[in-house]
Design a protein around this motif. Structure first.
Motif, PDB file in Angstrom:
ATOM      1  N   THR A 127       0.847  -1.187   0.000  1.00 14.01           N
ATOM      2  CA  THR A 127       0.000   0.000   0.000  1.00 14.01           C
ATOM      3  C   THR A 127       0.880   1.235   0.000  1.00 14.01           C
ATOM      4  O   THR A 127       2.026   1.195   0.467  1.00 14.01           O
ATOM      5  CB  THR A 127      -0.931   0.041   1.230  1.00 14.01           C
TER       6      THR A 127
ATOM      7  N   THR B  44       0.485   3.964   1.766  1.00 16.22           N
ATOM      8  CA  THR B  44       0.709   4.411   3.136  1.00 16.22           C
ATOM      9  C   THR B  44       1.831   3.622   3.802  1.00 16.22           C
ATOM     10  O   THR B  44       2.719   4.203   4.436  1.00 16.22           O
ATOM     11  CB  THR B  44      -0.594   4.284   3.965  1.00 16.22           C
ATOM     12  N   GLN B  45       1.816   2.313   3.652  1.00 15.38           N
ATOM     13  CA  GLN B  45       2.852   1.480   4.255  1.00 15.38           C
ATOM     14  C   GLN B  45       4.213   1.729   3.616  1.00 15.38           C
ATOM     15  O   GLN B  45       5.232   1.769   4.299  1.00 15.38           O
ATOM     16  CB  GLN B  45       2.490  -0.007   4.150  1.00 15.38           C
ATOM     17  N   THR B  46       4.233   1.906   2.305  1.00 16.28           N
ATOM     18  CA  THR B  46       5.499   2.175   1.610  1.00 16.28           C
ATOM     19  C   THR B  46       6.113   3.477   2.090  1.00 16.28           C
ATOM     20  O   THR B  46       7.321   3.547   2.340  1.00 16.28           O
ATOM     21  CB  THR B  46       5.282   2.212   0.084  1.00 16.28           C
TER      22      THR B  46
ATOM     23  N   LYS C 227       5.660   4.882   4.966  1.00 13.10           N
ATOM     24  CA  LYS C 227       6.113   4.627   6.348  1.00 13.10           C
ATOM     25  C   LYS C 227       7.422   3.838   6.349  1.00 13.10           C
ATOM     26  O   LYS C 227       8.360   4.169   7.079  1.00 13.10           O
ATOM     27  CB  LYS C 227       5.032   3.866   7.106  1.00 13.10           C
ATOM     28  N   ASP C 228       7.495   2.795   5.514  1.00 10.10           N
ATOM     29  CA  ASP C 228       8.702   1.965   5.442  1.00 10.10           C
ATOM     30  C   ASP C 228       9.935   2.744   5.004  1.00 10.10           C
ATOM     31  O   ASP C 228      11.059   2.379   5.338  1.00 10.10           O
ATOM     32  CB  ASP C 228       8.490   0.784   4.487  1.00 10.10           C
TER      33      ASP C 228
ATOM     34  N   HIS D 255       3.648  11.290   5.364  1.00 12.74           N
ATOM     35  CA  HIS D 255       2.486  11.001   4.536  1.00 12.74           C
ATOM     36  C   HIS D 255       1.821  12.308   4.100  1.00 12.74           C
ATOM     37  O   HIS D 255       1.506  13.157   4.931  1.00 12.74           O
ATOM     38  CB  HIS D 255       1.473  10.151   5.309  1.00 12.74           C
TER      39      HIS D 255
END
Length: 136
Positions: free
Chosen positions: A2, A4-6, A8-9, A14
């Motif tokens: 996703t 959002t997760q990318t 964050k990673d 964001h």
């Protein structure tokens, strides 16, 4: 994966612009030119912001530049784990002469190339042109 997760990673703040641009790459299976990205995102996205976001995504190892015969860079999502200044994209790119789409062929490796003494390789690009399965 996703957006959002990318983000964050990769320790990126964001924003809606970043998420929408990353979603566009996630949903697209071929490389995108800056102009195409602008068209698809619409007038709510500033050209300079798109450019800066692309540069950030390249720097963070989220997308990589793809060079084809147009002379203008295109951008494609990194499908493997990449990091800043450590992209692993020694794969072939294929440009369809019918539809114009440039695709990463991740499982086709560029053959080893032996350079003369004194030369140091930073990256290797290999572009194959022909007809993609959709246009045959």
């Amino acid at each position: 994966m996703t957006a959002t997760q990318t983000l964050k990673d990769h320790n990126l703040r964001h924003t809606n612009n970043r998420e929408e641009l990353l979603d566009l790459f996630i949903q697209t299976d071929h490389a995108l030119a800056h102009g195409t990205i602008e068209e698809r995102l619409g007038p709510d996205h500033d050209r300079v912001t798109i450019y800066r976001t692309l540069r950030t995504f390249v720097d963070k190892g989220i997308v990589h530049k793809v060079l084809d015969d147009t002379g203008d860079p295109k951008y494609a999502l990194c499908r493997h784990t990449c990091a800043k200044d450590d992209h692993h994209h020694d794969h072939v790119h294929f440009k369809c002469q019918q539809c114009g789409q440039t695709t990463c062929l991740d499982h086709v490796q560029i053959p080893a190339i032996s350079l003369p003494d004194g030369y140091s390789r930073v990256e290797t690009n290999l572009l194959i042109q022909g007809t993609c399965p959709e246009c045959v």
